[in-house]
Design a protein around this motif. Structure first.
Motif, PDB file in Angstrom:
ATOM      1  N   ARG A  72       0.830  -1.203   0.000  1.00 43.90           N
ATOM      2  CA  ARG A  72       0.000   0.000   0.000  1.00 43.90           C
ATOM      3  C   ARG A  72       0.872   1.263   0.000  1.00 43.90           C
ATOM      4  O   ARG A  72       0.610   2.211  -0.734  1.00 43.90           O
ATOM      5  CB  ARG A  72      -0.923  -0.032   1.221  1.00 43.90           C
ATOM      6  CG  ARG A  72      -2.036   0.959   1.176  1.00 43.90           C
ATOM      7  CD  ARG A  72      -3.055   0.725   2.280  1.00 43.90           C
ATOM      8  NE  ARG A  72      -2.488   0.781   3.619  1.00 43.90           N
ATOM      9  CZ  ARG A  72      -2.370  -0.245   4.453  1.00 43.90           C
ATOM     10  NH1 ARG A  72      -2.800  -1.439   4.109  1.00 43.90           N
ATOM     11  NH2 ARG A  72      -1.840  -0.098   5.648  1.00 43.90           N
ATOM     12  N   LYS A  73       1.934   1.276   0.815  1.00 41.50           N
ATOM     13  CA  LYS A  73       2.834   2.427   0.859  1.00 41.50           C
ATOM     14  C   LYS A  73       3.497   2.651  -0.496  1.00 41.50           C
ATOM     15  O   LYS A  73       3.627   3.785  -0.965  1.00 41.50           O
ATOM     16  CB  LYS A  73       3.899   2.233   1.938  1.00 41.50           C
ATOM     17  CG  LYS A  73       3.396   2.491   3.334  1.00 41.50           C
ATOM     18  CD  LYS A  73       4.473   2.259   4.376  1.00 41.50           C
ATOM     19  CE  LYS A  73       5.481   3.372   4.322  1.00 41.50           C
ATOM     20  NZ  LYS A  73       6.475   3.284   5.416  1.00 41.50           N
ATOM     21  N   GLN A  74       3.898   1.577  -1.149  1.00 42.63           N
ATOM     22  CA  GLN A  74       4.530   1.690  -2.462  1.00 42.63           C
ATOM     23  C   GLN A  74       3.531   2.202  -3.499  1.00 42.63           C
ATOM     24  O   GLN A  74       3.865   3.039  -4.345  1.00 42.63           O
ATOM     25  CB  GLN A  74       5.112   0.344  -2.906  1.00 42.63           C
ATOM     26  CG  GLN A  74       5.806   0.393  -4.244  1.00 42.63           C
ATOM     27  CD  GLN A  74       6.952   1.387  -4.265  1.00 42.63           C
ATOM     28  OE1 GLN A  74       7.740   1.469  -3.333  1.00 42.63           O
ATOM     29  NE2 GLN A  74       7.043   2.163  -5.329  1.00 42.63           N
ATOM     30  N   ALA A  75       2.307   1.724  -3.435  1.00 44.31           N
ATOM     31  CA  ALA A  75       1.282   2.168  -4.374  1.00 44.31           C
ATOM     32  C   ALA A  75       0.987   3.658  -4.196  1.00 44.31           C
ATOM     33  O   ALA A  75       0.854   4.399  -5.178  1.00 44.31           O
ATOM     34  CB  ALA A  75       0.004   1.345  -4.184  1.00 44.31           C
ATOM     35  N   ILE A  76       0.926   4.111  -2.964  1.00 40.53           N
ATOM     36  CA  ILE A  76       0.674   5.532  -2.704  1.00 40.53           C
ATOM     37  C   ILE A  76       1.857   6.371  -3.186  1.00 40.53           C
ATOM     38  O   ILE A  76       1.678   7.412  -3.821  1.00 40.53           O
ATOM     39  CB  ILE A  76       0.397   5.772  -1.201  1.00 40.53           C
ATOM     40  CG1 ILE A  76      -0.934   5.145  -0.816  1.00 40.53           C
ATOM     41  CG2 ILE A  76       0.400   7.269  -0.876  1.00 40.53           C
ATOM     42  CD1 ILE A  76      -1.183   5.087   0.681  1.00 40.53           C
ATOM     43  N   ALA A  77       3.079   5.911  -2.903  1.00 41.64           N
ATOM     44  CA  ALA A  77       4.268   6.641  -3.345  1.00 41.64           C
ATOM     45  C   ALA A  77       4.309   6.748  -4.867  1.00 41.64           C
ATOM     46  O   ALA A  77       4.597   7.821  -5.419  1.00 41.64           O
ATOM     47  CB  ALA A  77       5.529   5.961  -2.810  1.00 41.64           C
ATOM     48  N   SER A  78       4.006   5.668  -5.545  1.00 42.95           N
ATOM     49  CA  SER A  78       3.993   5.681  -7.015  1.00 42.95           C
ATOM     50  C   SER A  78       2.935   6.633  -7.545  1.00 42.95           C
ATOM     51  O   SER A  78       3.176   7.399  -8.484  1.00 42.95           O
ATOM     52  CB  SER A  78       3.742   4.283  -7.563  1.00 42.95           C
ATOM     53  OG  SER A  78       4.759   3.414  -7.184  1.00 42.95           O
ATOM     54  N   TYR A  79       1.772   6.596  -6.943  1.00 47.85           N
ATOM     55  CA  TYR A  79       0.674   7.473  -7.370  1.00 47.85           C
ATOM     56  C   TYR A  79       1.074   8.939  -7.198  1.00 47.85           C
ATOM     57  O   TYR A  79       0.883   9.757  -8.101  1.00 47.85           O
ATOM     58  CB  TYR A  79      -0.593   7.169  -6.571  1.00 47.85           C
ATOM     59  CG  TYR A  79      -1.688   8.175  -6.775  1.00 47.85           C
ATOM     60  CD1 TYR A  79      -2.469   8.142  -7.914  1.00 47.85           C
ATOM     61  CD2 TYR A  79      -1.918   9.174  -5.835  1.00 47.85           C
ATOM     62  CE1 TYR A  79      -3.469   9.078  -8.113  1.00 47.85           C
ATOM     63  CE2 TYR A  79      -2.904  10.116  -6.034  1.00 47.85           C
ATOM     64  CZ  TYR A  79      -3.693  10.059  -7.171  1.00 47.85           C
ATOM     65  OH  TYR A  79      -4.664  11.003  -7.371  1.00 47.85           O
ATOM     66  N   LEU A  80       1.633   9.284  -6.031  1.00 46.63           N
ATOM     67  CA  LEU A  80       2.007  10.667  -5.783  1.00 46.63           C
ATOM     68  C   LEU A  80       3.131  11.133  -6.704  1.00 46.63           C
ATOM     69  O   LEU A  80       3.131  12.249  -7.185  1.00 46.63           O
ATOM     70  CB  LEU A  80       2.399  10.849  -4.317  1.00 46.63           C
ATOM     71  CG  LEU A  80       1.258  10.715  -3.318  1.00 46.63           C
ATOM     72  CD1 LEU A  80       1.785  10.758  -1.895  1.00 46.63           C
ATOM     73  CD2 LEU A  80       0.226  11.803  -3.546  1.00 46.63           C
ATOM     74  N   LYS A  81       4.095  10.227  -6.949  1.00 42.69           N
ATOM     75  CA  LYS A  81       5.210  10.576  -7.834  1.00 42.69           C
ATOM     76  C   LYS A  81       4.680  10.833  -9.249  1.00 42.69           C
ATOM     77  O   LYS A  81       5.082  11.804  -9.901  1.00 42.69           O
ATOM     78  CB  LYS A  81       6.235   9.450  -7.848  1.00 42.69           C
ATOM     79  CG  LYS A  81       7.568   9.822  -8.442  1.00 42.69           C
ATOM     80  CD  LYS A  81       8.531   8.647  -8.409  1.00 42.69           C
ATOM     81  CE  LYS A  81       9.157   8.556  -7.028  1.00 42.69           C
ATOM     82  NZ  LYS A  81      10.219   7.528  -6.966  1.00 42.69           N
ATOM     83  N   LYS A  82       3.793   9.976  -9.709  1.00 40.13           N
ATOM     84  CA  LYS A  82       3.202  10.126 -11.049  1.00 40.13           C
ATOM     85  C   LYS A  82       2.361  11.403 -11.136  1.00 40.13           C
ATOM     86  O   LYS A  82       2.411  12.119 -12.135  1.00 40.13           O
ATOM     87  CB  LYS A  82       2.351   8.897 -11.371  1.00 40.13           C
ATOM     88  CG  LYS A  82       1.815   8.849 -12.775  1.00 40.13           C
ATOM     89  CD  LYS A  82       1.238   7.472 -13.043  1.00 40.13           C
ATOM     90  CE  LYS A  82      -0.237   7.561 -13.263  1.00 40.13           C
ATOM     91  NZ  LYS A  82      -0.846   6.260 -13.520  1.00 40.13           N
ATOM     92  N   ARG A  83       1.629  11.685 -10.085  1.00 45.79           N
ATOM     93  CA  ARG A  83       0.743  12.843 -10.074  1.00 45.79           C
ATOM     94  C   ARG A  83       1.517  14.167 -10.069  1.00 45.79           C
ATOM     95  O   ARG A  83       1.069  15.157 -10.649  1.00 45.79           O
ATOM     96  CB  ARG A  83      -0.158  12.757  -8.849  1.00 45.79           C
ATOM     97  CG  ARG A  83      -1.164  13.858  -8.765  1.00 45.79           C
ATOM     98  CD  ARG A  83      -2.093  13.634  -7.618  1.00 45.79           C
ATOM     99  NE  ARG A  83      -2.974  14.756  -7.462  1.00 45.79           N
ATOM    100  CZ  ARG A  83      -3.625  15.053  -6.372  1.00 45.79           C
ATOM    101  NH1 ARG A  83      -3.514  14.274  -5.321  1.00 45.79           N
ATOM    102  NH2 ARG A  83      -4.397  16.096  -6.314  1.00 45.79           N
ATOM    103  N   HIS A  84       2.654  14.213  -9.401  1.00 44.31           N
ATOM    104  CA  HIS A  84       3.390  15.457  -9.254  1.00 44.31           C
ATOM    105  C   HIS A  84       4.572  15.580 -10.192  1.00 44.31           C
ATOM    106  O   HIS A  84       5.421  16.440 -10.009  1.00 44.31           O
ATOM    107  CB  HIS A  84       3.851  15.619  -7.806  1.00 44.31           C
ATOM    108  CG  HIS A  84       2.704  15.815  -6.872  1.00 44.31           C
ATOM    109  ND1 HIS A  84       1.996  16.982  -6.836  1.00 44.31           N
ATOM    110  CD2 HIS A  84       2.135  14.989  -5.964  1.00 44.31           C
ATOM    111  CE1 HIS A  84       1.035  16.872  -5.923  1.00 44.31           C
ATOM    112  NE2 HIS A  84       1.094  15.678  -5.389  1.00 44.31           N
ATOM    113  N   SER A  85       4.631  14.749 -11.190  1.00 49.84           N
ATOM    114  CA  SER A  85       5.757  14.867 -12.148  1.00 49.84           C
ATOM    115  C   SER A  85       5.312  15.456 -13.455  1.00 49.84           C
ATOM    116  O   SER A  85       4.224  15.771 -13.711  1.00 49.84           O
ATOM    117  CB  SER A  85       6.410  13.519 -12.379  1.00 49.84           C
ATOM    118  OG  SER A  85       5.489  12.584 -12.905  1.00 49.84           O
TER     119      SER A  85
END
Length: 85
Positions: A72-85
């Protein structure tokens, strides 16, 4: 019994409502408004139904092990990285 403090705008709105309901006093009007609101809750139905069901497509692409913290932590990190790039 309890006391409610109203801001001037809400106080004026209450006065306007009372003007249109001459047979009521403040207490009766407030009781009636609370009762009307309470009846709209439709407490016999489950919460999810009152909110018109589960969100659609919420977890459609989620991995089956998403309930595990590390995943779950990895999925959230990936989502946030994708969203803010």
């Amino acid at each position: 019994m309890f006391t409610v403090r109203l801001d001037p705008e809400t106080e004026q709105q209450l006065a306007d409502l009372l003007a249109h309901a001459p047979d009521s006093n403040r207490s009766e009007l407030i009781k009636r408004l609370i009762k009307e609101r309470w009846l709209t809750l439709d407490l016999d139905r489950p919460f999810v139904e009152r909110r018109e069901g589960h969100p659609k497509h919420l977890l459609q692409d989620a991995p089956p092990d998403l309930s595990e913290r590390a995943v779950r932590k990895q999925a959230i990190a990936s989502y946030l990285k994708k969203r803010h790039s």
